[in-house]
Design a protein around this motif. Structure first.
Motif, PDB file in Angstrom:
ATOM      1  N   MET A 111       0.836  -1.198   0.000  1.00 52.82           N
ATOM      2  CA  MET A 111       0.000   0.000   0.000  1.00 52.82           C
ATOM      3  C   MET A 111       0.876   1.255   0.000  1.00 52.82           C
ATOM      4  SD  MET A 111      -2.912   1.145  -0.368  1.00 52.82           S
ATOM      5  CE  MET A 111      -4.595   1.276   0.184  1.00 52.82           C
ATOM      6  N   THR A 114       2.399   1.597  -3.418  1.00 52.67           N
ATOM      7  CA  THR A 114       1.407   1.958  -4.434  1.00 52.67           C
ATOM      8  C   THR A 114       1.014   3.427  -4.296  1.00 52.67           C
ATOM      9  OG1 THR A 114       0.630  -0.318  -4.458  1.00 52.67           O
ATOM     10  CG2 THR A 114      -0.816   1.316  -5.437  1.00 52.67           C
ATOM     11  N   ARG A 115       0.911   3.912  -3.062  1.00 50.07           N
ATOM     12  CA  ARG A 115       0.618   5.341  -2.878  1.00 50.07           C
ATOM     13  C   ARG A 115       1.740   6.204  -3.462  1.00 50.07           C
ATOM     14  NH1 ARG A 115      -3.718   6.764   0.611  1.00 50.07           N
ATOM     15  NH2 ARG A 115      -4.382   5.124   2.030  1.00 50.07           N
ATOM     16  N   LYS A 117       3.707   5.303  -5.983  1.00 52.45           N
ATOM     17  CA  LYS A 117       3.567   5.221  -7.442  1.00 52.45           C
ATOM     18  C   LYS A 117       2.492   6.191  -7.929  1.00 52.45           C
ATOM     19  CE  LYS A 117       3.510   1.007  -9.409  1.00 52.45           C
ATOM     20  NZ  LYS A 117       3.185  -0.449  -9.534  1.00 52.45           N
ATOM     21  N   LEU A 118       1.367   6.225  -7.188  1.00 55.45           N
ATOM     22  CA  LEU A 118       0.265   7.111  -7.589  1.00 55.45           C
ATOM     23  C   LEU A 118       0.652   8.582  -7.479  1.00 55.45           C
ATOM     24  CD1 LEU A 118      -2.782   5.223  -6.027  1.00 55.45           C
ATOM     25  CD2 LEU A 118      -2.335   5.557  -8.475  1.00 55.45           C
ATOM     26  N   VAL A 121       2.086   8.972 -10.920  1.00 53.69           N
ATOM     27  CA  VAL A 121       1.264   8.771 -12.110  1.00 53.69           C
ATOM     28  C   VAL A 121      -0.150   9.341 -12.004  1.00 53.69           C
ATOM     29  CG1 VAL A 121       2.541   6.735 -12.883  1.00 53.69           C
ATOM     30  CG2 VAL A 121       0.526   6.434 -11.434  1.00 53.69           C
ATOM     31  N   ARG A 122      -0.672   9.495 -10.805  1.00 51.56           N
ATOM     32  CA  ARG A 122      -2.058   9.979 -10.666  1.00 51.56           C
ATOM     33  C   ARG A 122      -2.271  10.579  -9.280  1.00 51.56           C
ATOM     34  NH1 ARG A 122      -7.402   8.127 -12.746  1.00 51.56           N
ATOM     35  NH2 ARG A 122      -8.608  10.009 -12.412  1.00 51.56           N
ATOM     36  N   TYR A 125      -5.373  10.211  -6.484  1.00 54.08           N
ATOM     37  CA  TYR A 125      -6.217   9.027  -6.694  1.00 54.08           C
ATOM     38  C   TYR A 125      -6.463   8.290  -5.385  1.00 54.08           C
ATOM     39  CZ  TYR A 125      -8.113   4.888  -9.084  1.00 54.08           C
ATOM     40  OH  TYR A 125      -8.914   3.868  -9.521  1.00 54.08           O
ATOM     41  N   ASP A 126      -5.481   8.366  -4.459  1.00 59.00           N
ATOM     42  CA  ASP A 126      -5.620   7.601  -3.214  1.00 59.00           C
ATOM     43  C   ASP A 126      -6.360   8.372  -2.128  1.00 59.00           C
ATOM     44  OD1 ASP A 126      -3.600   9.419  -2.895  1.00 59.00           O
ATOM     45  OD2 ASP A 126      -2.264   8.071  -1.791  1.00 59.00           O
ATOM     46  N   SER A 127      -6.987   9.501  -2.474  1.00 58.74           N
ATOM     47  CA  SER A 127      -7.753  10.197  -1.435  1.00 58.74           C
ATOM     48  C   SER A 127      -9.056   9.434  -1.160  1.00 58.74           C
ATOM     49  CB  SER A 127      -8.040  11.647  -1.843  1.00 58.74           C
ATOM     50  OG  SER A 127      -8.787  11.661  -3.030  1.00 58.74           O
ATOM     51  N   TYR A 128      -9.538   8.678  -2.135  1.00 53.27           N
ATOM     52  CA  TYR A 128     -10.698   7.812  -1.900  1.00 53.27           C
ATOM     53  C   TYR A 128     -10.201   6.455  -1.411  1.00 53.27           C
ATOM     54  CZ  TYR A 128     -14.831   4.977  -2.612  1.00 53.27           C
ATOM     55  OH  TYR A 128     -15.883   4.116  -2.411  1.00 53.27           O
ATOM     56  N   GLU A 129     -10.726   5.980  -0.288  1.00 53.46           N
ATOM     57  CA  GLU A 129     -10.176   4.764   0.310  1.00 53.46           C
ATOM     58  C   GLU A 129     -11.123   3.568   0.295  1.00 53.46           C
ATOM     59  OE1 GLU A 129      -8.486   6.048   4.142  1.00 53.46           O
ATOM     60  OE2 GLU A 129      -6.588   6.136   3.016  1.00 53.46           O
ATOM     61  N   ALA A 130     -12.304   3.736  -0.257  1.00 52.65           N
ATOM     62  CA  ALA A 130     -13.243   2.617  -0.467  1.00 52.65           C
ATOM     63  C   ALA A 130     -13.499   1.815   0.808  1.00 52.65           C
ATOM     64  CB  ALA A 130     -12.712   1.686  -1.571  1.00 52.65           C
ATOM     65  N   ARG A 131     -13.533   2.511   1.957  1.00 56.27           N
ATOM     66  CA  ARG A 131     -13.666   1.772   3.226  1.00 56.27           C
ATOM     67  C   ARG A 131     -15.015   1.074   3.359  1.00 56.27           C
ATOM     68  NH1 ARG A 131      -9.674   2.064   6.796  1.00 56.27           N
ATOM     69  NH2 ARG A 131      -8.003   3.499   6.255  1.00 56.27           N
ATOM     70  N   GLU A 132     -16.069   1.617   2.717  1.00 53.43           N
ATOM     71  CA  GLU A 132     -17.395   0.978   2.822  1.00 53.43           C
ATOM     72  C   GLU A 132     -17.487  -0.234   1.895  1.00 53.43           C
ATOM     73  OE1 GLU A 132     -17.187   4.440   2.219  1.00 53.43           O
ATOM     74  OE2 GLU A 132     -17.181   4.665   4.394  1.00 53.43           O
TER      75      GLU A 132
ATOM     76  N   ARG B 256     -14.393   0.696  -9.514  1.00 54.13           N
ATOM     77  CA  ARG B 256     -14.143   2.135  -9.438  1.00 54.13           C
ATOM     78  C   ARG B 256     -13.876   2.733 -10.821  1.00 54.13           C
ATOM     79  NH1 ARG B 256      -9.356   5.227  -6.051  1.00 54.13           N
ATOM     80  NH2 ARG B 256     -10.037   7.324  -6.582  1.00 54.13           N
ATOM     81  N   ASP B 263     -16.381   8.737  -7.058  1.00 51.03           N
ATOM     82  CA  ASP B 263     -15.885   7.520  -6.422  1.00 51.03           C
ATOM     83  C   ASP B 263     -16.775   6.981  -5.302  1.00 51.03           C
ATOM     84  OD1 ASP B 263     -13.632   7.293  -8.053  1.00 51.03           O
ATOM     85  OD2 ASP B 263     -12.594   8.832  -6.888  1.00 51.03           O
ATOM     86  N   ARG B 329       1.041   3.019 -17.297  1.00 52.73           N
ATOM     87  CA  ARG B 329       1.137   3.855 -16.106  1.00 52.73           C
ATOM     88  C   ARG B 329      -0.216   4.032 -15.414  1.00 52.73           C
ATOM     89  NH1 ARG B 329       5.916   6.442 -14.907  1.00 52.73           N
ATOM     90  NH2 ARG B 329       7.623   5.436 -16.009  1.00 52.73           N
ATOM     91  N   ALA B 332      -1.201   1.146 -11.763  1.00 53.00           N
ATOM     92  CA  ALA B 332      -1.135   1.453 -10.326  1.00 53.00           C
ATOM     93  C   ALA B 332      -2.507   1.827  -9.755  1.00 53.00           C
ATOM     94  CB  ALA B 332      -0.132   2.580 -10.075  1.00 53.00           C
ATOM     95  N   GLU B 333      -3.374   2.409 -10.603  1.00 55.30           N
ATOM     96  CA  GLU B 333      -4.716   2.740 -10.125  1.00 55.30           C
ATOM     97  C   GLU B 333      -5.460   1.459  -9.719  1.00 55.30           C
ATOM     98  OE1 GLU B 333      -6.687   4.942 -13.245  1.00 55.30           O
ATOM     99  OE2 GLU B 333      -4.980   6.281 -13.478  1.00 55.30           O
ATOM    100  N   GLU B 335      -4.054  -1.399  -8.985  1.00 51.86           N
ATOM    101  CA  GLU B 335      -3.367  -1.992  -7.830  1.00 51.86           C
ATOM    102  C   GLU B 335      -3.881  -1.363  -6.543  1.00 51.86           C
ATOM    103  OE1 GLU B 335       0.946  -3.456  -9.500  1.00 51.86           O
ATOM    104  OE2 GLU B 335       0.810  -1.376  -8.897  1.00 51.86           O
ATOM    105  N   TYR B 336      -4.050  -0.045  -6.576  1.00 50.94           N
ATOM    106  CA  TYR B 336      -4.554   0.649  -5.393  1.00 50.94           C
ATOM    107  C   TYR B 336      -5.981   0.201  -5.075  1.00 50.94           C
ATOM    108  CZ  TYR B 336      -6.215   4.318  -2.314  1.00 50.94           C
ATOM    109  OH  TYR B 336      -6.772   4.983  -1.254  1.00 50.94           O
ATOM    110  N   LEU B 339      -5.903  -3.225  -3.546  1.00 57.95           N
ATOM    111  CA  LEU B 339      -5.473  -3.209  -2.147  1.00 57.95           C
ATOM    112  C   LEU B 339      -6.593  -2.703  -1.242  1.00 57.95           C
ATOM    113  CD1 LEU B 339      -1.791  -1.987  -2.588  1.00 57.95           C
ATOM    114  CD2 LEU B 339      -2.529  -4.246  -1.787  1.00 57.95           C
ATOM    115  N   CYS B 340      -7.334  -1.692  -1.704  1.00 54.90           N
ATOM    116  CA  CYS B 340      -8.452  -1.188  -0.892  1.00 54.90           C
ATOM    117  C   CYS B 340      -9.475  -2.290  -0.654  1.00 54.90           C
ATOM    118  CB  CYS B 340      -9.119   0.005  -1.571  1.00 54.90           C
ATOM    119  SG  CYS B 340      -8.141   1.518  -1.503  1.00 54.90           S
ATOM    120  N   ARG B 343      -8.276  -4.755   2.031  1.00 53.38           N
ATOM    121  CA  ARG B 343      -7.798  -4.117   3.265  1.00 53.38           C
ATOM    122  C   ARG B 343      -7.942  -5.054   4.466  1.00 53.38           C
ATOM    123  NH1 ARG B 343      -7.290   1.241   4.081  1.00 53.38           N
ATOM    124  NH2 ARG B 343      -8.451   1.706   2.206  1.00 53.38           N
TER     125      ARG B 343
END
Lengths: 135, 347
Positions: A111, A114-115, A117-118, A121-122, A125-132, B256, B263, B329, B332-333, B335-336, B339-340, B343
């Motif tokens: 994790m 990957t953060r 890497k993001l 590249v983006r 993108y990792d501000s959304y964490e899909a916790r639900e 997603r 999102d 490139r 990675a999206e 992959e993220y 991982l979510c 979790r």
């Protein structure tokens, strides 16, 4: 040593040219592909700035997870060492049994990487964490 | 011996050729002179052509139609007659689809297999769809309608599916999908421990065969539906449908990558999954949260490995262009996202 502008400054210039001058003159598929090119320029700009420090961090994390010291690594470029460590981790994850807690620690390591890497590249993108979404 | 390279067909020549073929075909079907007017190509350059047009008969009647055609015979994913038959099956089951009037494999009309359907008005381009949905406040209604549409499709007895679909049935679709994923893993150009972790999880959590195999569309998502100001107007693109696990169908639009920035709204950027589940259950479907989640993880992996495959195609020269290069490139999206979904508790 090359003269200024340096690589990062040239990439920024190239990106600004694509965005400010070329894109407004293009329509349809060429506009789309040029947007893609612009995005790649921005990625390279960030990679030039952040890439090597992120690779160092990735190597450190992988070493810690796999219980290796720098002296255990094959001589070679930082890039090759990180690739080799990733291969070792992938191999570990492919076999049947792992020590208790290893999967969760691997998740933390992956994790964090990957953060990073993001961030290149983006960003954002990792501000959304899909916790639900996780069960 | 020298041979001149054929010039690529211009857009204008293509439109003229398709218009001519459609006019001749409809003449022969309706036994009257037909003029083709107001042609609009909605997916020029894609693998399949979609052209909206008006068919005007000699007595002045105007019928708004759509033709979906392949430029040649040999790039079909599904036989066009099978696809047309399947759309008919879905329509009778209550799934909103454009009614199909004609289907033909004969290349002498428009150059390849085609079917002609009603033209359903509305928006299909995902980001424009989401703007319209935000303006009309139809997000929840669309998700409910999607749940109902899935239920209607999955209620169809498998024996009523076109024979060609039924033949493709696997006893455990999850196992088969995982095996295909393993093949994609073997082709990666670099170690990808995130995907290795995903494979590990998918193998461990592999669900048994579903209680019922059903027809699955396999690509219902934002981008393959028509949305109008009142909500879901039609489900399009049936060419990858198969017999499979119904939860795979429900999971796919919830990735997603189909939310286009919205999102927090799990189903296609429209709304959360509650309406999807409610619509599905009201329509007689059985929602299985665990199986649904497994297919979401698999879909996310599949998409990520697909992007890696595009980059590989670019690098080895099979299909080189800047968009394919950029796909590398974007891995990675996924992959993220993966991982979510995986979790660990407490993280």
């Amino acid at each position: 040593m090359q003269d200024r502008p340096d690589a990062r400054e040239l990439l920024a210039t190239l990106g600004d040219y694509l965005e400010g001058e070329l894109l407004p003159a293009l329509e349809g598929p060429l506009n789309y592909r040029t947007r893609v090119a612009l995005n790649l320029c921005r990625i390279l700009e960030r990679e030039t700035r952040l890439g090597s420090s992120y690779l160092l961090r990735e190597r450190e994390r992988l070493c810690r997870l796999l219980g290796l010291g720098l002296e255990d690594l094959l001589p070679g470029s930082l890039h090759d060492q990180v690739e080799d460590l990733n291969q070792q981790l992938a191999n570990e994850l492919a076999v049947g049994t792992l020590p208790a807690g290893f999967e969760a620690s691997a998740w933390d390591t992956l994790m964090a990487t990957t953060r990073d890497k993001l961030a290149i590249v983006r960003p954002g993108y990792d501000s959304y964490e899909a916790r639900e979404e996780a069960p | 011996m020298s041979q001149a390279n054929p010039q690529p067909e211009t857009g204008e020549a293509r439109r003229a050729r398709v218009a001519d073929g459609l006019a001749r075909f409809l003449d022969s079907q309706w036994n009257t002179d037909v003029r083709i007017e107001g042609m609009v190509e909605t997916s020029a350059g894609a693998r399949r052509g979609n052209v909206l047009f008006d068919a005007v008969t000699a007595d002045g009647r105007r019928q708004p139609l759509c033709v979906t055609y392949l430029p040649t015979l040999n790039i079909e994913l599904m036989n066009i007659l099978t696809e047309a038959e399947l759309i008919g099956v879905a329509e009778r089951a209550g799934v909103p689809v454009p009614h199909v009037h004609f289907a033909s494999e004969d290349p002498s009309w428009v150059g390849g297999p085609f079917f002609i359907s009603d033209r359903v008005e509305g928006e299909t381009v995902p980001r424009r769809v989401l703007r319209q949905v935000a303006a009309d406040g139809t997000g929840k209604a669309i998700v409910l309608a999607l749940g109902q549409a899935f239920a209607a499709l999955h209620q169809v007895p498998v024996e009523e599916a076109p024979a060609a679909l039924a033949e493709s049935g696997e006893t455990n679709p999850a196992e088969a999908a995982l095996a295909r994923l393993a093949e994609q893993m073997d082709m990666l150009l670099q170690p990808a421990p995130v995907f290795s972790l995903g494979m590990r999880w998918l193998s461990r959590e592999l669900p048994p065969p579903p209680p019922r195999l059903t027809i699955v569309h396999d690509d219902i998502r934002n981008g393959n539906i028509i949305v109008d100001d009142s909500g879901l107007a039609a489900v399009l693109d049936w060419e990858v449908a198969k017999i499979g696990d119904p939860m795979e169908d429900l999971a796919w639009p919830c990735l997603r990558c189909w939310r286009f920035g919205e999102d927090g709204k799990e189903v296609g950027g429209f709304a959360g999954r509650e309406g999807l589940i409610r619509g599905y259950r009201e329509g007689g479907g059985e929602f299985d949260a665990q199986r649904f989640h497994w297919w979401k993880v698999l879909g996310t992996m599949r998409w990520g490995l697909g992007l890696a495959g595009q980059a590989r195609g670019h690098l080895d020269g099979t299909f080189s262009n800047i968009v394919m290069a950029a796909s590398g490139r974007r891995v990675a999206e996924q992959e993220y996202d993966l991982l979510c979904l995986l979790r660990p508790r407490g993280r």
